[in-house]
Design an enzyme around this catalytic site. Structure first.
Site, PDB file in Angstrom:
ATOM      1  N   HIS A  94      52.077 -26.879 -38.662  1.00 51.04           N
ATOM      2  CA  HIS A  94      50.823 -26.137 -38.616  1.00 51.04           C
ATOM      3  C   HIS A  94      50.309 -26.172 -37.194  1.00 51.04           C
ATOM      4  O   HIS A  94      50.322 -27.216 -36.544  1.00 51.04           O
ATOM      5  CB  HIS A  94      49.772 -26.772 -39.546  1.00 51.04           C
ATOM      6  CG  HIS A  94      48.453 -26.060 -39.474  1.00 51.04           C
ATOM      7  ND1 HIS A  94      48.166 -24.938 -40.217  1.00 51.04           N
ATOM      8  CD2 HIS A  94      47.367 -26.276 -38.694  1.00 51.04           C
ATOM      9  CE1 HIS A  94      46.961 -24.504 -39.908  1.00 51.04           C
ATOM     10  NE2 HIS A  94      46.438 -25.306 -38.991  1.00 51.04           N
ATOM     11  N   ASP A 173      38.463 -24.816 -50.511  1.00 48.46           N
ATOM     12  CA  ASP A 173      38.496 -24.652 -49.056  1.00 48.46           C
ATOM     13  C   ASP A 173      38.275 -23.201 -48.665  1.00 48.46           C
ATOM     14  O   ASP A 173      37.598 -22.904 -47.688  1.00 48.46           O
ATOM     15  CB  ASP A 173      39.827 -25.139 -48.474  1.00 48.46           C
ATOM     16  CG  ASP A 173      39.899 -24.815 -46.987  1.00 48.46           C
ATOM     17  OD1 ASP A 173      39.078 -25.386 -46.243  1.00 48.46           O
ATOM     18  OD2 ASP A 173      40.696 -23.968 -46.583  1.00 48.46           O
ATOM     19  N   ARG A 180      31.448 -21.826 -43.761  1.00 48.38           N
ATOM     20  CA  ARG A 180      31.349 -22.487 -42.441  1.00 48.38           C
ATOM     21  C   ARG A 180      31.396 -21.465 -41.323  1.00 48.38           C
ATOM     22  O   ARG A 180      30.702 -21.586 -40.314  1.00 48.38           O
ATOM     23  CB  ARG A 180      32.493 -23.493 -42.272  1.00 48.38           C
ATOM     24  CG  ARG A 180      32.303 -24.744 -43.120  1.00 48.38           C
ATOM     25  CD  ARG A 180      33.598 -25.540 -43.205  1.00 48.38           C
ATOM     26  NE  ARG A 180      34.135 -25.847 -41.907  1.00 48.38           N
ATOM     27  CZ  ARG A 180      35.451 -25.935 -41.625  1.00 48.38           C
ATOM     28  NH1 ARG A 180      36.353 -25.761 -42.576  1.00 48.38           N
ATOM     29  NH2 ARG A 180      35.863 -26.222 -40.422  1.00 48.38           N
ATOM     30  N   SER A 195      40.164 -29.286 -44.262  1.00 48.22           N
ATOM     31  CA  SER A 195      40.513 -27.907 -44.603  1.00 48.22           C
ATOM     32  C   SER A 195      42.019 -27.675 -44.391  1.00 48.22           C
ATOM     33  O   SER A 195      42.729 -27.189 -45.279  1.00 48.22           O
ATOM     34  CB  SER A 195      39.681 -26.970 -43.719  1.00 48.22           C
ATOM     35  OG  SER A 195      40.167 -25.664 -43.756  1.00 48.22           O
ATOM     36  N   LYS A 199      45.304 -27.811 -47.642  1.00 45.72           N
ATOM     37  CA  LYS A 199      46.268 -26.737 -47.916  1.00 45.72           C
ATOM     38  C   LYS A 199      47.705 -27.230 -47.698  1.00 45.72           C
ATOM     39  O   LYS A 199      48.601 -26.902 -48.467  1.00 45.72           O
ATOM     40  CB  LYS A 199      45.960 -25.529 -47.021  1.00 45.72           C
ATOM     41  CG  LYS A 199      44.695 -24.805 -47.482  1.00 45.72           C
ATOM     42  CD  LYS A 199      44.253 -23.728 -46.520  1.00 45.72           C
ATOM     43  CE  LYS A 199      43.647 -24.298 -45.272  1.00 45.72           C
ATOM     44  NZ  LYS A 199      42.806 -23.434 -44.477  1.00 45.72           N
TER      45      LYS A 199
END
Ligand code: URA
Length: 437
Positions: A94, A173, A180, A195, A199
């Site tokens: 990620h 989320d 947010r 967050s 995931k």
């Protein structure tokens, strides 16, 4: 899909007490956290109340145990994927996102060429950093939406899948992130870490490599904040049984020489063909080594897999499995304008934000969720850090299908180059600043 628990007849907490507790700097209890996430997902906690709680968390922070509990409550709000039936180990990455960050494109097939499965559930871009799915959609025919069964079949056959994350993963989320985004609470480290990791843990990968960016074009501009985010996420992953490592990487200047969907696919193909810009190759190889080591492959010669065509074969299999035409030409823009140097010099800096905003204004990115993006729009950089230029030389080419977008894109990129006197020595850019495990 996990069955949603029945809503209680009487809610066990009062959300105002939870907000006040965090506002006054107290640690939230496990049951309070589990309840508030569940009640928010059910619509019992109102958006205004969650906004107040997010701001209290932004201002007061959270302890490690609170962040872990919050993350697990978000995971429990939806489904968990399970890759244990695959015949190969899984490893994923990620990136916190940056300008010209096309690394997933060459990286996923490169890692898959070693017989390891790479399940990349990606998103679309919003703002000045592009989304991986937007980039791949520049390839004629390629489709982002796969069923779970298609994804599993492709992981077995091609090894790598880059596809849209379904709405079933961590729905709490999804709701909280949208809130947010409009309440000035995106930049809270506990909320970002939970967050991203909710995931990734729900996705079910066995190993995870994080690329946490820092610098002008990154989400976390300050290095100390980026380091804290990286170590928070590594701790969350490790505690959840996912082998997690983070690389802290430089995003003060764009990665490579392109920012924009089709342009970035073209540059990724250069890397897969054994060429491409040195910074993109360096980061792709550094992340590939981490992902492969985490999956049990010892000392992989990833540069050789790029040079000898193994990674390219894997790319072709991955793209064709999702109906992409690997041999079709990439789209080209209707309008191209050049930006020229006004003096002689050597480039010592190139502002990632200026380039990212320019690409976005050209039509490569979107301002609202769901907006269409242009496949051919973006910025092609001719003069990058360390390059020598003379007055009149081309610094960049701006591409768009909409001529009216050009003036504001030029305005955004003008002044992005820092030049020093010709002959000035420019230190080599260090892409990987640190490794956090
Ligand atoms: N990406 C996410 O998925 N969540 C955040 O909070 C920030 C970036």
């Amino acid at each position: 899909m996990t069955d949603a628990p029945a809503a209680p007849a009487v809610e066990p907490f009062d959300v105002v007490d939870v907000i006040r507790a965090k506002r006054d700097g107290h640690r939230l209890g496990d049951e309070q956290i589990d309840w508030v996430i569940d009640a928010y997902t059910r619509g019992v906690v109102a958006e205004q109340q969650m906004a107040a709680l997010a701001m209290a968390i932004f201002l007061r922070g959270m302890e490690r145990h609170e962040i872990a509990r919050w993350t697990h409550a978000m995971i429990d709000s939806g489904e968990r994927m399970d890759f244990s039936a695959l015949s190969k180990p899984t490893t994923d990455k990620h990136s916190t996102g940056g300008v010209g960050d096309k690394i997933t494109l060459p990286l996923a097939p490169l890692v898959a060429s070693y017989g390891v499965a790479v399940p990349q559930l990606s998103g679309r871009g919003l703002g000045h950093t592009g989304g991986t799915l937007d980039k791949l959609e520049a390839i004629p025919g390629w489709r982002a939406d796969l069923s779970n069964a298609e994804m599993m079949a492709q992981l077995e056959s091609a090894g790598a899948v880059i596809c849209a994350a379904g709405s079933g993963l961590a729905p709490a989320d999804k709701k909280l992130y949208a809130l947010r985004d409009i309440t000035g609470t995106v930049e809270a480290i506990p909320l970002i870490a939970s967050s991203i990791m909710s995931k990734k843990i729900a996705e079910g990968t066995a190993a995870l490599t994080l690329d946490v960016k820092t610098g002008a074009g990154a989400f976390m501009k300050d290095e100390a904040d980026a380091r804290e985010l990286a170590s928070t996420m590594v701790a969350l992953g490790t505690d959840a049984g996912v082998r997690t490592v983070a690389l802290l990487t430089d995003m003060s200047a764009p990665l490579g020489r392109t920012a924009g969907n089709g342009l970035e696919v073209r540059e990724s193909l250069e890397v897969l063909a054994g060429g491409g810009p040195a910074d993109v190759v360096e980061l792709t190889c550094a992340l590939a080594r981490e992902m492969l080591e985490a999956a049990g492959v010892r000392d992989p010669d990833v540069e050789a897999a790029l040079a000898d065509g193994r990674a390219m074969d894997s790319w072709r299999a991955m793209i064709s499995a999702q109906d992409g035409d690997v041999d079709a030409p990439l789209p080209t823009a209707k309008h191209v304008e050049e930006i020229h140097a006004t003096e002689d010099g050597v480039v010592t800096g190139l502002d990632a934000m200026g380039v990212g905003v320019s690409a976005w204004r050209l039509g490569a990115g979107r301002s609202r969720p769901g907006e269409a993006v242009q496949a051919a729009a973006g910025v092609e950089i001719e003069a990058h850090i360390g390059d020598r230029v003379r007055a009149g030389d081309v610094l960049a080419r701006l591409h768009t299908d909409t001529a009216e977008r050009m003036p504001r894109a030029i305005e955004a990129i003008t002044g992005s180059w820092t030049l020093a006197a010709p002959g000035t020595a420019v230190p080599a850019r260090k892409i990987v600043k640190d490794r956090i495990a």
